[in-house]
Design a protein around this motif. Structure first.
Motif, PDB file in Angstrom:
ATOM      1  N   ARG A 186       7.326  -4.605   4.393  1.00 61.45           N
ATOM      2  CA  ARG A 186       7.893  -4.036   5.265  1.00 61.45           C
ATOM      3  C   ARG A 186       8.093  -2.055   5.899  1.00 61.45           C
ATOM      4  NH1 ARG A 186      11.603  -8.167   6.211  1.00 61.45           N
ATOM      5  NH2 ARG A 186      13.092  -7.179   5.013  1.00 61.45           N
ATOM      6  N   PHE A 187       8.478  -2.074   4.352  1.00 59.72           N
ATOM      7  CA  PHE A 187       9.261  -0.238   3.703  1.00 59.72           C
ATOM      8  C   PHE A 187       7.752   0.183   3.772  1.00 59.72           C
ATOM      9  CE2 PHE A 187       9.459   2.605   0.363  1.00 59.72           C
ATOM     10  CZ  PHE A 187      10.375   3.363   0.950  1.00 59.72           C
ATOM     11  N   GLU A 188       6.696  -0.374   2.743  1.00 58.53           N
ATOM     12  CA  GLU A 188       5.333  -0.177   2.933  1.00 58.53           C
ATOM     13  C   GLU A 188       4.759  -0.015   4.348  1.00 58.53           C
ATOM     14  OE1 GLU A 188       3.712  -2.172   0.348  1.00 58.53           O
ATOM     15  OE2 GLU A 188       4.509  -1.837  -1.456  1.00 58.53           O
ATOM     16  N   ASP A 189       5.064  -0.758   4.952  1.00 54.26           N
ATOM     17  CA  ASP A 189       4.733  -0.548   6.240  1.00 54.26           C
ATOM     18  C   ASP A 189       4.989   0.337   7.256  1.00 54.26           C
ATOM     19  OD1 ASP A 189       1.852  -2.467   6.184  1.00 54.26           O
ATOM     20  OD2 ASP A 189       4.166  -4.191   7.164  1.00 54.26           O
ATOM     21  N   ALA A 190       6.043   0.440   7.856  1.00 53.62           N
ATOM     22  CA  ALA A 190       6.899   2.032   7.514  1.00 53.62           C
ATOM     23  C   ALA A 190       6.334   2.416   7.973  1.00 53.62           C
ATOM     24  CB  ALA A 190       8.300   1.445   7.764  1.00 53.62           C
ATOM     25  N   LEU A 191       6.077   3.214   5.947  1.00 57.39           N
ATOM     26  CA  LEU A 191       6.117   4.516   6.118  1.00 57.39           C
ATOM     27  C   LEU A 191       4.546   4.679   5.790  1.00 57.39           C
ATOM     28  CD1 LEU A 191       7.738   6.429   3.800  1.00 57.39           C
ATOM     29  CD2 LEU A 191       8.552   4.230   4.447  1.00 57.39           C
ATOM     30  N   CYS A 192       3.897   3.637   5.903  1.00 59.10           N
ATOM     31  CA  CYS A 192       2.455   4.009   6.268  1.00 59.10           C
ATOM     32  C   CYS A 192       2.094   4.057   8.292  1.00 59.10           C
ATOM     33  CB  CYS A 192       1.635   2.468   5.855  1.00 59.10           C
ATOM     34  SG  CYS A 192       1.114   2.896   4.278  1.00 59.10           S
ATOM     35  N   ASP A 193       3.187   3.329   8.564  1.00 61.85           N
ATOM     36  CA  ASP A 193       3.035   3.474  10.460  1.00 61.85           C
ATOM     37  C   ASP A 193       3.304   5.421  10.396  1.00 61.85           C
ATOM     38  OD1 ASP A 193       2.514   1.346  10.610  1.00 61.85           O
ATOM     39  OD2 ASP A 193       3.803   0.386  10.927  1.00 61.85           O
ATOM     40  N   GLU A 194       4.346   5.833   9.741  1.00 71.49           N
ATOM     41  CA  GLU A 194       4.548   7.324   9.560  1.00 71.49           C
ATOM     42  C   GLU A 194       3.275   8.038   9.321  1.00 71.49           C
ATOM     43  OE1 GLU A 194       6.798  10.516  10.709  1.00 71.49           O
ATOM     44  OE2 GLU A 194       6.744   8.678  11.353  1.00 71.49           O
ATOM     45  N   ALA A 195       3.069   7.689   8.424  1.00 66.08           N
ATOM     46  CA  ALA A 195       1.601   8.491   8.221  1.00 66.08           C
ATOM     47  C   ALA A 195       0.607   8.501   8.862  1.00 66.08           C
ATOM     48  CB  ALA A 195       1.114   7.639   6.691  1.00 66.08           C
ATOM     49  N   ARG A 196       0.570   7.842   9.830  1.00 65.14           N
ATOM     50  CA  ARG A 196      -0.711   6.918  10.994  1.00 65.14           C
ATOM     51  C   ARG A 196      -0.279   8.482  11.940  1.00 65.14           C
ATOM     52  NH1 ARG A 196      -0.180   2.629  10.749  1.00 65.14           N
ATOM     53  NH2 ARG A 196      -2.043   1.903   8.935  1.00 65.14           N
ATOM     54  N   ARG A 197       1.065   7.950  11.996  1.00 62.15           N
ATOM     55  CA  ARG A 197       1.742   8.862  13.550  1.00 62.15           C
ATOM     56  C   ARG A 197       1.067  10.177  13.338  1.00 62.15           C
ATOM     57  NH1 ARG A 197       6.293  11.624  15.242  1.00 62.15           N
ATOM     58  NH2 ARG A 197       6.425  11.976  13.197  1.00 62.15           N
ATOM     59  N   GLN A 198       1.584  10.925  12.179  1.00 64.26           N
ATOM     60  CA  GLN A 198       0.904  12.577  11.614  1.00 64.26           C
ATOM     61  C   GLN A 198      -0.300  12.491  11.478  1.00 64.26           C
ATOM     62  OE1 GLN A 198       3.974  14.031   8.958  1.00 64.26           O
ATOM     63  NE2 GLN A 198       5.795  12.930   9.684  1.00 64.26           N
ATOM     64  N   GLY A 199      -0.757  11.815  11.744  1.00 59.25           N
ATOM     65  CA  GLY A 199      -1.968  12.154  11.377  1.00 59.25           C
ATOM     66  C   GLY A 199      -2.960  12.086   9.726  1.00 59.25           C
ATOM     67  N   VAL A 200      -2.128  12.078   9.137  1.00 59.05           N
ATOM     68  CA  VAL A 200      -2.268  12.073   7.358  1.00 59.05           C
ATOM     69  C   VAL A 200      -2.900  11.620   7.208  1.00 59.05           C
ATOM     70  CG1 VAL A 200      -0.984  14.127   7.195  1.00 59.05           C
ATOM     71  CG2 VAL A 200      -0.141  11.682   6.648  1.00 59.05           C
ATOM     72  N   ASP A 201      -3.934  11.428   5.742  1.00 56.36           N
ATOM     73  CA  ASP A 201      -4.449  10.378   4.607  1.00 56.36           C
ATOM     74  C   ASP A 201      -3.468   9.019   4.134  1.00 56.36           C
ATOM     75  OD1 ASP A 201      -7.619  11.204   5.419  1.00 56.36           O
ATOM     76  OD2 ASP A 201      -6.217  13.242   4.628  1.00 56.36           O
ATOM     77  N   GLY A 202      -2.823   9.529   4.156  1.00 53.47           N
ATOM     78  CA  GLY A 202      -1.829   8.826   3.610  1.00 53.47           C
ATOM     79  C   GLY A 202      -0.223   9.318   3.076  1.00 53.47           C
TER      80      GLY A 202
END
Length: 267
Positions: A186-202
């Motif tokens: 869940r932690f990994e998913d949440a961080l990746c969702d934030e990266a996706r929201r900010q429009g970055v690659d990782g």
């Protein structure tokens, strides 16, 4: 491992969860790592010092001071040092945007790689529901973690005397206990969702003491691990690729290679 054998220079180094000020901190190993590895930019991705524990009882041996001085020395020699506070050193969040001895303090930052990809660098506690909504439970868990580390220290003292390698009790438990595995996911998913929201690659983070370097639904997820159990860091090479450095394994391999070889017995 000698500096001549292992000295490396990277484009960037990412280190988190050192927990200076605690007895579980592997300061000696981190100091060896810092002596043998350098970078244009060094990111300190939170929980470098443990303010929670230092408030309860002061513990700051010379080795912990040596680590701080070594990092500051890298800054004086030209490395850019960026400090991103975590939950254990959250007192530094009162000083965001300032510089201390050449160290930049910021809540998060976008790192651009050599191949022009962008990564959100953040400690990650902001996406931990326990930290956000039940901090008392986090303090309770911290005390249980200290107990586990004390048991782990005794176990590894015995293992060293038997000629066995380092083994982490709490890291093993994280991978075996279903709820812990679920939390990590869940932690990994949440961080990746934030990266996706900010429009970055990782995203490059710390917090959960579990190193990783993999793709999660199209987002490159990197976790730096820690310097209490696994003694890991993340490096960006000059071609833009990333590597999780597992320093205990490298140090043990280097020690084996450094052993004098017995002369062959004549037939």
């Amino acid at each position: 491992m000698s500096t001549s054998e292992a000295s490396r220079h990277y484009r960037a180094l990412f280190i988190s969860d050192v927990h200076l000020g605690t007895r579980g901190c592997q300061a000696e190993l981190l100091l060896d790592f810092l002596k043998d590895n350098d970078a244009e930019t060094v990111y300190l991705v939170g929980d470098i010092a443990d303010g929670w524990r230092l408030k309860r009882s002061w513990y700051w041996p010379q080795l912990h001071n040596d680590v701080v001085q070594k990092i500051l020395r890298k800054g004086r020699k030209g490395s850019r040092i960026v400090y991103i506070p975590g939950n254990h050193d959250e007192f530094l969040r009162n000083f965001l945007g300032t510089h201390f001895g050449g160290v930049e303090v910021t809540d998060s930052i976008i790192h651009e790689t050599a191949d022009k990809k962008q990564y959100l660098v953040i400690h990650g506690d902001q996406f931990d529901v326990v930290i956000r909504h039940a901090k008392w439970l986090a303090f309770f868990g911290d005390k249980a973690y200290v107990t586990a580390l004390a048991v782990n220290t005794v176990m590894n003292t015995i293992r060293r005397r038997l000629g066995l390698t380092y083994w982490s009790l709490s890291a093993w438990a994280k991978l075996k206990v279903k709820n812990a595995v679920s939390f990590i996911g869940r932690f990994e998913d949440a961080l990746c969702d934030e990266a996706r929201r900010q429009g970055v690659d990782g995203v490059i983070c710390g917090h959960i003491h579990h190193a990783a370097n993999r793709d999660v639904n199209g987002i490159h997820y990197i976790n730096t691990g820690d310097w209490v159990e696994s003694c890991t860091a993340v490096a960006e090479h000059h071609d833009g690729t990333f590597e999780v450095i597992r320093w205990v394994e490298q140090a043990q391999t280097g020690a084996e290679l450094a052993k004098p070889q017995e002369a062959p017995v004549a037939a």
